[in-house]
Design a protein around this motif. Structure first.
Motif, PDB file in Angstrom:
ATOM      1  N   THR A  42       0.907  -0.726  -0.072  1.00  0.00           N
ATOM      2  CA  THR A  42      -0.520   0.392   0.233  1.00  0.00           C
ATOM      3  C   THR A  42       0.736   1.584   0.397  1.00  0.00           C
ATOM      4  OG1 THR A  42      -1.626  -1.253   1.097  1.00  0.00           O
ATOM      5  CG2 THR A  42      -1.587   1.653   0.594  1.00  0.00           C
ATOM      6  N   ILE A  43       0.537   2.372  -0.831  1.00  0.00           N
ATOM      7  CA  ILE A  43       1.459   3.819  -0.989  1.00  0.00           C
ATOM      8  C   ILE A  43      -0.376   3.993  -0.296  1.00  0.00           C
ATOM      9  CG2 ILE A  43       2.233   5.164  -1.852  1.00  0.00           C
ATOM     10  CD1 ILE A  43       3.338   3.418  -3.716  1.00  0.00           C
ATOM     11  N   VAL A  44       0.263   5.169   0.050  1.00  0.00           N
ATOM     12  CA  VAL A  44      -0.455   6.403   0.984  1.00  0.00           C
ATOM     13  C   VAL A  44       0.087   7.710   0.344  1.00  0.00           C
ATOM     14  CG1 VAL A  44      -1.929   7.670   3.052  1.00  0.00           C
ATOM     15  CG2 VAL A  44      -1.334   5.345   2.529  1.00  0.00           C
ATOM     16  N   GLU A  45      -0.005   8.709  -0.192  1.00  0.00           N
ATOM     17  CA  GLU A  45      -0.373   9.740  -0.450  1.00  0.00           C
ATOM     18  C   GLU A  45       0.013  11.106   0.268  1.00  0.00           C
ATOM     19  OE1 GLU A  45      -0.822  10.343  -4.587  1.00  0.00           O
ATOM     20  OE2 GLU A  45       1.057   8.515  -5.281  1.00  0.00           O
ATOM     21  N   GLY A  46      -0.325  10.863   1.131  1.00  0.00           N
ATOM     22  CA  GLY A  46      -0.754  11.610   1.786  1.00  0.00           C
ATOM     23  C   GLY A  46      -0.354  11.739   3.369  1.00  0.00           C
ATOM     24  N   ALA A  47      -1.625  12.474   4.485  1.00  0.00           N
ATOM     25  CA  ALA A  47      -1.551  11.872   6.083  1.00  0.00           C
ATOM     26  C   ALA A  47      -2.607  11.004   6.066  1.00  0.00           C
ATOM     27  CB  ALA A  47      -1.638  14.248   6.451  1.00  0.00           C
ATOM     28  N   VAL A  48      -1.568  10.476   7.260  1.00  0.00           N
ATOM     29  CA  VAL A  48      -2.597   9.277   8.039  1.00  0.00           C
ATOM     30  C   VAL A  48      -3.231  10.102   9.626  1.00  0.00           C
ATOM     31  CG1 VAL A  48      -3.180   7.210   9.312  1.00  0.00           C
ATOM     32  CG2 VAL A  48      -1.909   7.057   6.524  1.00  0.00           C
ATOM     33  N   TYR A  49      -4.267   9.646  10.183  1.00  0.00           N
ATOM     34  CA  TYR A  49      -5.271   9.295  10.970  1.00  0.00           C
ATOM     35  C   TYR A  49      -5.955   8.711  11.576  1.00  0.00           C
ATOM     36  CZ  TYR A  49      -7.483  11.252  14.810  1.00  0.00           C
ATOM     37  OH  TYR A  49      -7.860  11.385  16.877  1.00  0.00           O
ATOM     38  N   ALA A  50      -5.634   7.889  12.646  1.00  0.00           N
ATOM     39  CA  ALA A  50      -6.304   7.301  13.180  1.00  0.00           C
ATOM     40  C   ALA A  50      -6.113   6.821  14.872  1.00  0.00           C
ATOM     41  CB  ALA A  50      -5.205   6.139  12.728  1.00  0.00           C
ATOM     42  N   ARG A  51      -7.822   5.783  14.708  1.00  0.00           N
ATOM     43  CA  ARG A  51      -7.497   5.863  16.746  1.00  0.00           C
ATOM     44  C   ARG A  51      -5.826   4.526  16.830  1.00  0.00           C
ATOM     45  NH1 ARG A  51     -10.248   2.406  19.770  1.00  0.00           N
ATOM     46  NH2 ARG A  51      -9.883   0.847  18.783  1.00  0.00           N
ATOM     47  N   LYS A  52      -6.023   3.502  16.347  1.00  0.00           N
ATOM     48  CA  LYS A  52      -4.866   3.625  16.214  1.00  0.00           C
ATOM     49  C   LYS A  52      -4.450   2.288  14.479  1.00  0.00           C
ATOM     50  CE  LYS A  52      -6.660   0.444  20.384  1.00  0.00           C
ATOM     51  NZ  LYS A  52      -6.784  -1.113  20.548  1.00  0.00           N
ATOM     52  N   LEU A  53      -3.638   2.427  14.874  1.00  0.00           N
ATOM     53  CA  LEU A  53      -3.264   2.176  13.383  1.00  0.00           C
ATOM     54  C   LEU A  53      -2.564   0.885  13.268  1.00  0.00           C
ATOM     55  CD1 LEU A  53      -2.219   2.792  10.125  1.00  0.00           C
ATOM     56  CD2 LEU A  53      -0.400   3.722  10.945  1.00  0.00           C
TER      57      LEU A  53
END
Length: 323
Positions: A42-53
Motif C-alpha cells: 500500500t502507498i498513501v500519498e497524504g497524511a494518516v490519522y487513526a485511533r489505532k494504526l
C-alpha cells in the motif's frame, strides 16, 4: 494496485494492494474513532490519522505525517519495506519488534512510549520511555523517564534514566543522563564523531587522525549541576570533547559527517539529491536514505570496520598547533 481517491468509512479502513491518492483524515466526529489496518502493498500519498494504526506487512509507504490517538503497531511477523516519509506522532505507544523488515522513519518520532527493533530513524525520538534494540537514530533520543538501548547507533541521548547493553555508538561528541548510567558487564560505548564517515560511505581511504573512540563510562563521565530558579538538577555527561576535539587533530569540515547525516534527515524536504563526490569506483556517490541506512547498519554489525583512534593528546601537541 487499486487506486483510491476518497476514503470515508466510520467503522474502520482496511487497505491491501491500494494506492491512496490523498490523505486518510476524519471528516466527521465519528471518524475520529476510526482504526486503520494496512495489510500489505500500500502507498498513501497524504497524511494518516487513526485511533489505532496497524501495519501487518510490507511493502508500505506513507508520504505524509502520521498521528494516532492510541497506538501505532507494526506486526512482529511483518516482512518487506515499510517507509514513513514524514513525522510520526502518537498519544500513546509506537511499537515495532519485527526482525524480518526494517521500518524507516524519515523524520521525528513523538509519543508516550516508543519501542523499536531493527529500525532506522533519520530524525530524533521524543518520548517518556524509549526502548531500542539494533536500531539507528541519526538524531537524538530524548526520554523524560527511561531510555533502554542494546546494540544501537544514535546521534546523542538525554534521559533521566539510561540503561545500555551491547555496543552503543554515538555520532555526536556528548550524551547525557539524569542519573548515573546503568551499564551491563559486556556493554561498550563508542564515539564516531571523529570517524571519517564520508570516506567509509564512499568506500575510499579514511583521513589521517580519524577513527572510532572507545569511551570509558567512568573516566569519560562528568557531573554537572544545572539550576532552574531555586531547583538544582544533576546531569551526568559522557563526552570525548576534552580528549580529542581540544587537540584539533582533524579538520571536521572535511569529514562531511554532519552533511551526510543532515542530508539524510532532510531528504524528504530537499528538492534535489546531494552527493559526496565520487566513490572508490569513480562513480557519483549520492546520499540516498535507503543506502545510508544500509551503511549505518553495516557499521553497527561490523561489516564496515572503522579505524580505531586512541583519543589521547599531549599539552605539547596543543601548544604546537596553537603557536
Amino acid at each position: 494496485m487499486k487506486e483510491l481517491k476518497v476514503i470515508s468509512l466510520e467503522n474502520g479502513v482496511i487497505l491491501s494492494e491500494n494506492l491512496v491518492k490523498g490523505s486518510i483524515l476524519p471528516r466527521t466526529s465519528a471518524e475520529l474513532e476510526r482504526d486503520v489496518l494496512i495489510q500489505n502493498d500500500t502507498i498513501v500519498e497524504g497524511a494518516v490519522y487513526a485511533r489505532k494504526l496497524e501495519i501487518q506487512n510490507g511493502d508500505v509507504e506513507i508520504l505524509g505525517a502520521v498521528f494516532t490517538k492510541l497506538e501505532f503497531h507494526i506486526s512482529n511477523n511483518a516482512k518487506g519495506d515499510i517507509i514513513l516519509r514524514k513525522t510520526v506522532a502518537t498519544s500513546d505507544s509506537l511499537v515495532s519488534y519485527a526482525r524480518d523488515c526494517r521500518p524507516m522513519f524519515m523524520a521525528d518520532i513523538n509519543g508516550k512510549t516508543v519501542k523499536l527493533c531493527n529500525a532506522f530513524v533519520a530524525g530524533s525520538i521524543f518520548a517518556d520511555e524509549v526502548i531500542l534494540e539494533d536500531c539507528i537514530v541519526l538524531g537524538g533520543v530524548f526520554a523524560t523517564a527511561k531510555l533502554t538501548m542494546k546494540d544501537c547507533i544514535v546521534g546523542t541521548f538525554n534521559a533521566k534514566n539510561v540503561a545500555v547493553s551491547g555496543d552503543i555508538k554515538l555520532l555526536l561528541p556528548s550524551a547525557f543522563s539524569g542519573e548515573e548510567m546503568q551499564v551491563t558487564s559486556e556493554a561498550r560505548l563508542f564515539n564516531l564523531s571523529l570517524a571519517d564517515l564520508g570516506a567509509l560511505y564512499k568506500g575510499t581511504p579514511e583521513m589521517e587522525n580519524t577513527g572510532i573512540i572507545e569511551m570509558n563510562t567512568y573516566s569519560d563521565e562528568q557531573e554537572s549541576q544545572l539550576f532552574e530558579g531555586d531547583e538544582k538538577v544533576l546531569v551526568h555527561c559522557y563526552s570525548v570533547v576534552g580528549k580529542v576535539l581540544a587537540a584539533d587533530l582533524v579538520n571536521l569540515d572535511k569529514l562531511r559527517n554532519h552533511f551526510l547525516i543532515g542530508a539524510t534527515a532532510l531528504g524528504s524536504q530537499l528538492l534535489k539529491t546531494y552527493d559526496l563526490g565520487v566513490d572508490a569506483n569513480g562513480e557519483l556517490c549520492e546520499i540516498i536514505p535507503e543506502k545510508v541506512a544500509d551503511f549505518f547498519f553495516n557499521l553497527l554489525h561490523g561489516k564496515i570496520q572503522v579505524r580505531t583512534l586512541e583519543g589521547s593528546f599531549s599539552i605539547q601537541e596543543i601548544a604546537q598547533r596553537l603557536s
